[in-house]
Each structure stands twice: as C-alpha cells, then as structure tokens.
Scaffold this active site. Structure first.
Site, PDB file in Angstrom:
ATOM      1  N   CYS A 103      -8.686 -20.316 -32.253  1.00  0.00           N
ATOM      2  CA  CYS A 103      -8.253 -19.385 -31.320  1.00  0.00           C
ATOM      3  C   CYS A 103      -8.718 -17.985 -32.118  1.00  0.00           C
ATOM      4  CB  CYS A 103      -6.845 -19.214 -31.042  1.00  0.00           C
ATOM      5  SG  CYS A 103      -6.120 -20.565 -30.310  1.00  0.00           S
ATOM      6  N   CYS A 126      -3.293 -20.855 -34.672  1.00  0.00           N
ATOM      7  CA  CYS A 126      -4.730 -21.362 -34.325  1.00  0.00           C
ATOM      8  C   CYS A 126      -5.903 -20.986 -34.984  1.00  0.00           C
ATOM      9  CB  CYS A 126      -4.542 -21.582 -32.427  1.00  0.00           C
ATOM     10  SG  CYS A 126      -6.010 -22.276 -32.079  1.00  0.00           S
TER      11      CYS A 126
END
Length: 318
Positions: free
Chosen positions: A34, A31
C-alpha cells in the site's frame, strides 16, 4: 485526494462519481505494498489533472466500507462511475499498468474540455442566446467528436433554429452507424419534417385547409401525415402524435409503417434526459445504503406525457 469515511461516502464518492470517475484505494498503515502504490496513485491524480478523483479508504478504520466492497487483500482499488463500481485491481501495480487501467475508463482531455463546453452551452441557451450556445456545442464536437450528447444537442438546436443543411451534415456520421441510434434517427425524422415543410408545396398550406381535406375523407392519410409534419416542424408535438395515431388506428402499414415510426421518433425527442445527479437515489453501491427510505418523487410532467402517449400507441397496436 480525499479521505473517505462512511459518513462522507455518499457525497464524496457516489455523488462525485456521477460526473467524474472516482478511484477508491483501500489501504492500511501496516501494508507495505500500500505504501508503494499510494505515491503512484497520487502522482497519476496530478498527471490526469482532474479527470479522476483519488479517494483513500483506511481499511482498518473503515471496516464497514471494506466489508461492503468485499475487500480480501490490500491494496485493492475500485473505480466507480455513475455511482456504481465498474472495474478494479489488486496489488501494487507499476505506474504504467495503472495508467493503462485508468485509460480504459477515464475521459480524455478532449472529452473533459468538451463537457465544459456543453455546460457553457446549456447556460447560454438558458439565458436565451442560442447562437452562442451553438458555437459552444460546435467547440465541444471539435474537442471530442465521439461525444454523442454534444452532437445530439447540437443537431437538435440546429433544427430548432432552422439551420437544416448544417443539421443534416452533423447527422451523417451517426446515421451511418449500424444499428442506427434511435435518438439520432428521431432527429432525422424531425429534420425530414422541417425540410418537407420548407420545400414542399403542401408545406405552405394552412392547417385549416388540411383539416378540411381530412373532414371530407377520414382516410386521407397523406393530408394527415402532412399536417403531422407541419406540427412537428413547429414543435407542436402532442397534436402531431394525435394525427399520426389516427393513421396508425386505421392503417398501421400505410407507407411502410411510416406513421408509427414517426410517432416513436417524437416520443424519443420528448423523453427527458436522465438526471445523473439523482441516478443513485434509493440504490446501493457495494452494499452501502445511500439514501435510506425516501418518499417517491412525483413523476416529471414531461415524463408523464411521454408515458401517456406510449400507452396510447400500445393500445392502438393491440
């Protein structure tokens, strides 16, 4: 920062959140957002210096946790306090917005310092040094004037040690609130009893003299109430409630329902504070079973006493 798994979730997240907010960061290695948010959260954890705990959850490896919290997109952050989720956000927010989010829930530096002072006061009181405990509680209120736990303990200890004028001064702010907090109203009733005993002529009476007056006239509610106030001032709570109950049974409306109000105040003073460390037992957070089946704990004797006297009041009023 801690890495969270299903195995350490209860100890590192639920139990920790009983005294410090825990920010769960659900992320994954693949991600991109993230990877952007992670360093921001770590920097803020350093900046807030222990006022919250950052707990990282790898959603790929901890799919049961992610499912339990209903995670649908990454990154997702969920803040827990007192063992329960209270707020959250999704996406890689900039540091300023994350800081605004945290400031809604995370205690101030003064509040953290005040909590430390309260804990020191508890230890001092336990060791038999009420004067030093009072000083620590005064420090706590100076550090965080909004700390009602510290204020309640401070006023209670002031009354118990006979420093009535200081207790009255510390009660002024909460008693001016609308509605008036019940526990501070309870302290006010206790303070009034202590002042009445200290200043009133009848405060010098012996309980035997009041008992004699009551024996002559069971409806001598003034003598009964004076006796109850003397008992309150001495911390003889159950006998004080017994005397107040006699008034309630015979004339609930005496002096504007004063006996019932005083009885309720004593119940509030006797009610044990909730045990934060045990508040999560038998519950779930985000669908995670925390403790499994456990034997019902035996009721605390103090809590049982309060329950018993609540039932007596209920029966008297019905």
């Amino acid at each position: 920062m801690i890495e969270v798994t299903l195995q350490n979730f209860e100890s590192e997240v639920i139990a920790a959140s009983m005294h410090t907010p825990v920010l769960l960061d659900f992320w994954a290695a693949w991600c991109g957002p993230c990877q952007s948010l992670g360093p921001v959260l770590e920097q803020l954890e350093d900046e807030y210096a222990g006022r919250f705990v950052l707990a990282k959850v790898d959603s790929d490896r901890q799919q049961q946790l992610a499912a339990a919290f209903g995670i649908r997109s990454l990154p997702t952050c969920i803040l827990l306090k007192g063992g329960q989720p209270v707020d959250g956000f999704t996406g890689a927010l900039p540091a300023g917005q994350v800081r605004q989010f945290l400031d809604k829930h995370v205690p101030s530096e003064g509040a953290v310092a005040a909590e430390g002072s309260v804990q020191e006061a508890d230890a001092l009181l336990e060791s038999g040094d009420p004067a030093a405990a009072l000083a620590k509680l005064a420090d706590a209120l100076a550090q965080d004037p909004a700390n009602d736990e510290a204020r309640f303990d401070y006023v209670r200890l002031l009354i118990a040690t006979g420093r009535l004028d200081e207790a009255g001064a510390a009660l002024q702010e909460p008693l001016a609130r609308e509605p008036r907090p019940l526990r501070f109203d309870a302290l006010h009733h206790w303070l009034q009893a202590a002042r009445a005993v200290q200043a009133g002529d009848w405060g010098q009476w012996k309980l035997a003299e009041l008992d004699a007056a009551i024996a002559q006239d069971k409806r001598n509610f003034t003598a009964r109430y004076q006796k109850a106030q003397i008992l309150m001032a001495e911390g003889v709570w159950t006998q004080a409630m017994d005397e107040l109950l006699e008034i309630i049974l015979r004339d609930r409306q005496w002096e504007g329902d004063l006996a019932r109000k005083t009885y309720v105040a004593i119940l509030e003073l006797l009610t044990p504070a909730p045990d934060k460390a045990k508040a999560h037992e038998g519950k779930s957070a985000g669908g995670i079973e925390l403790t499994g089946k456990a034997a019902a704990a035996q009721q605390d004797p103090q809590a049982e006493l309060v329950s018993r006297y609540r039932r007596k009041l209920s029966m008297a009023l019905n």
